[in-house]
Design a protein around this motif. Structure first.
Motif, mmCIF file in Angstrom:
data_model
loop_
_atom_site.group_PDB
_atom_site.id
_atom_site.type_symbol
_atom_site.label_atom_id
_atom_site.label_comp_id
_atom_site.label_asym_id
_atom_site.label_seq_id
_atom_site.Cartn_x
_atom_site.Cartn_y
_atom_site.Cartn_z
ATOM 1 N N MET A 1 0.860 -1.201 0.000
ATOM 2 C CA MET A 1 0.000 0.000 0.000
ATOM 3 C C MET A 1 0.890 1.244 0.000
ATOM 4 S SD MET A 1 -3.272 0.870 0.307
ATOM 5 C CE MET A 1 -3.998 2.476 0.424
ATOM 6 N N ASN A 2 0.700 2.066 -0.996
ATOM 7 C CA ASN A 2 1.504 3.283 -1.109
ATOM 8 C C ASN A 2 0.801 4.414 -0.359
ATOM 9 O OD1 ASN A 2 2.939 5.499 -1.853
ATOM 10 N ND2 ASN A 2 2.803 5.167 -4.047
ATOM 11 N N ASN A 3 1.442 4.915 0.680
ATOM 12 C CA ASN A 3 0.842 5.990 1.465
ATOM 13 C C ASN A 3 1.381 7.363 1.090
ATOM 14 O OD1 ASN A 3 -0.937 4.392 2.887
ATOM 15 N ND2 ASN A 3 0.591 3.868 4.435
ATOM 16 N N GLN A 4 2.056 7.417 -0.035
ATOM 17 C CA GLN A 4 2.553 8.710 -0.500
ATOM 18 C C GLN A 4 1.375 9.559 -0.972
ATOM 19 O OE1 GLN A 4 5.820 9.812 -0.472
ATOM 20 N NE2 GLN A 4 6.064 7.971 0.753
ATOM 21 N N PRO A 5 1.375 10.851 -0.653
ATOM 22 C CA PRO A 5 0.289 11.690 -1.167
ATOM 23 C C PRO A 5 0.415 11.828 -2.683
ATOM 24 C CG PRO A 5 1.937 13.036 -0.063
ATOM 25 C CD PRO A 5 2.320 11.603 0.157
ATOM 26 N N ILE A 6 -0.731 12.027 -3.343
ATOM 27 C CA ILE A 6 -0.697 12.280 -4.783
ATOM 28 C C ILE A 6 -0.399 13.760 -5.006
ATOM 29 C CG2 ILE A 6 -2.212 10.372 -5.441
ATOM 30 C CD1 ILE A 6 -4.483 12.465 -5.658
ATOM 31 N N HIS A 7 0.238 14.056 -6.122
ATOM 32 C CA HIS A 7 0.534 15.442 -6.477
ATOM 33 C C HIS A 7 -0.396 15.866 -7.596
ATOM 34 C CE1 HIS A 7 4.398 16.333 -4.314
ATOM 35 N NE2 HIS A 7 4.234 15.044 -4.066
ATOM 36 N N VAL A 8 -0.978 17.055 -7.440
ATOM 37 C CA VAL A 8 -1.849 17.610 -8.465
ATOM 38 C C VAL A 8 -1.430 19.040 -8.763
ATOM 39 C CG1 VAL A 8 -3.826 16.145 -7.817
ATOM 40 C CG2 VAL A 8 -3.612 18.436 -6.834
ATOM 41 N N GLY B 1 1.373 28.866 -4.953
ATOM 42 C CA GLY B 1 1.816 28.228 -3.718
ATOM 43 C C GLY B 1 1.608 26.739 -3.773
ATOM 44 N N CYS B 2 1.952 26.092 -2.666
ATOM 45 C CA CYS B 2 1.812 24.650 -2.557
ATOM 46 C C CYS B 2 1.030 24.368 -1.279
ATOM 47 C CB CYS B 2 3.194 24.008 -2.524
ATOM 48 S SG CYS B 2 3.127 22.225 -2.620
ATOM 49 N N TYR B 3 0.006 23.537 -1.398
ATOM 50 C CA TYR B 3 -0.869 23.220 -0.271
ATOM 51 C C TYR B 3 -0.848 21.714 -0.034
ATOM 52 C CZ TYR B 3 -2.767 27.946 -0.376
ATOM 53 O OH TYR B 3 -2.911 29.300 -0.318
ATOM 54 N N PRO B 4 0.072 21.235 0.804
ATOM 55 C CA PRO B 4 0.127 19.797 1.061
ATOM 56 C C PRO B 4 -0.768 19.385 2.225
ATOM 57 C CG PRO B 4 2.053 20.878 1.999
ATOM 58 C CD PRO B 4 1.179 21.961 1.417
ATOM 59 N N ASP B 5 -1.400 18.219 2.098
ATOM 60 C CA ASP B 5 -1.998 17.576 3.263
ATOM 61 C C ASP B 5 -1.653 16.090 3.195
ATOM 62 O OD1 ASP B 5 -3.968 16.222 1.674
ATOM 63 O OD2 ASP B 5 -5.384 17.869 1.926
ATOM 64 N N GLU B 6 -2.262 15.283 4.034
ATOM 65 C CA GLU B 6 -1.825 13.882 4.100
ATOM 66 C C GLU B 6 -2.165 13.100 2.834
ATOM 67 O OE1 GLU B 6 -5.802 14.510 5.702
ATOM 68 O OE2 GLU B 6 -3.879 15.346 6.341
ATOM 69 N N ARG B 7 -3.175 13.539 2.087
ATOM 70 C CA ARG B 7 -3.578 12.793 0.893
ATOM 71 C C ARG B 7 -3.113 13.413 -0.421
ATOM 72 N NH1 ARG B 7 -9.884 11.459 1.373
ATOM 73 N NH2 ARG B 7 -9.925 13.709 1.648
ATOM 74 N N VAL B 8 -3.064 14.738 -0.461
ATOM 75 C CA VAL B 8 -2.809 15.427 -1.727
ATOM 76 C C VAL B 8 -1.845 16.588 -1.520
ATOM 77 C CG1 VAL B 8 -3.874 16.635 -3.683
ATOM 78 C CG2 VAL B 8 -5.195 14.923 -2.443
ATOM 79 N N VAL B 9 -0.888 16.726 -2.445
ATOM 80 C CA VAL B 9 -0.049 17.918 -2.495
ATOM 81 C C VAL B 9 -0.529 18.721 -3.696
ATOM 82 C CG1 VAL B 9 2.288 18.828 -2.758
ATOM 83 C CG2 VAL B 9 1.912 16.710 -1.454
ATOM 84 N N ARG B 10 -1.077 19.903 -3.409
ATOM 85 C CA ARG B 10 -1.649 20.742 -4.471
ATOM 86 C C ARG B 10 -0.653 21.833 -4.874
ATOM 87 N NH1 ARG B 10 -5.532 19.285 -0.898
ATOM 88 N NH2 ARG B 10 -7.360 18.252 -1.796
#
Length: 145
Positions: free
Chosen positions: A1-8, A72-81
């Motif tokens: 299971m990959n727990n890395q956040p996705i980047h968008v 800017g960059c808005y990271p959280d545990e699931r997604v890095v925006r």
């Protein structure tokens, strides 16, 4: 299971004092179903956020994005925006919605309220929390200039 956040990569597209947003499809299993959100999408392997943004905006609304600026960059545990902004230089009726339930030009009032009426949904729909925060940050940053 990959727990890395996705980047968008997502875009704040503005026209006068309004902001183009997408009403996401109201289907279970996606982030923010039935919520207003910013256009954009997943960064594919080997892509830069900038390349992703151009591709996604073209795919989603048929718009060739003009030169844009990183906000800017808005990271959280699931997604890095990765957030960028650019002017929307065409009328809404010149865009083709290829993805999502609806799109609209939201006013700053809509964004502060956290909701906006959708023609397609025929009801007021909420903004995604993260998207509302990004938009409020953007509005506040640009009021000082």
């Amino acid at each position: 299971m990959n727990n890395q956040p996705i980047h968008v990569a997502i875009a704040i597209l503005y026209q006068k004092n309004k902001f183009l947003m997408q009403l996401r499809d109201n289907i279970p299993g996606i982030l923010y179903p039935g919520y207003w959100a910013l256009f954009g999408g997943h960064i594919e392997p080997g892509e830069t956020p900038e390349v992703t943004l151009k591709r996604e905006i073209l795919e989603e609304i048929g718009y060739t994005i003009p030169p844009f600026v990183e906000f800017g960059c808005y990271p959280d545990e699931r997604v890095v925006r990765h957030v960028f902004h650019a002017p929307l230089s065409v009328e809404l009726n010149q865009l083709v919605l290829n993805e999502g339930w609806d799109m609209g030009l939201l006013t700053t009032e809509n964004i502060y309220q956290g909701s906006c009426y959708s023609q397609n949904a025929r009801e007021v729909r909420p903004l995604g929390n993260v998207h509302q925060k990004i938009m409020l940050d953007f509005i506040q940053t640009n009021q000082q200039t």
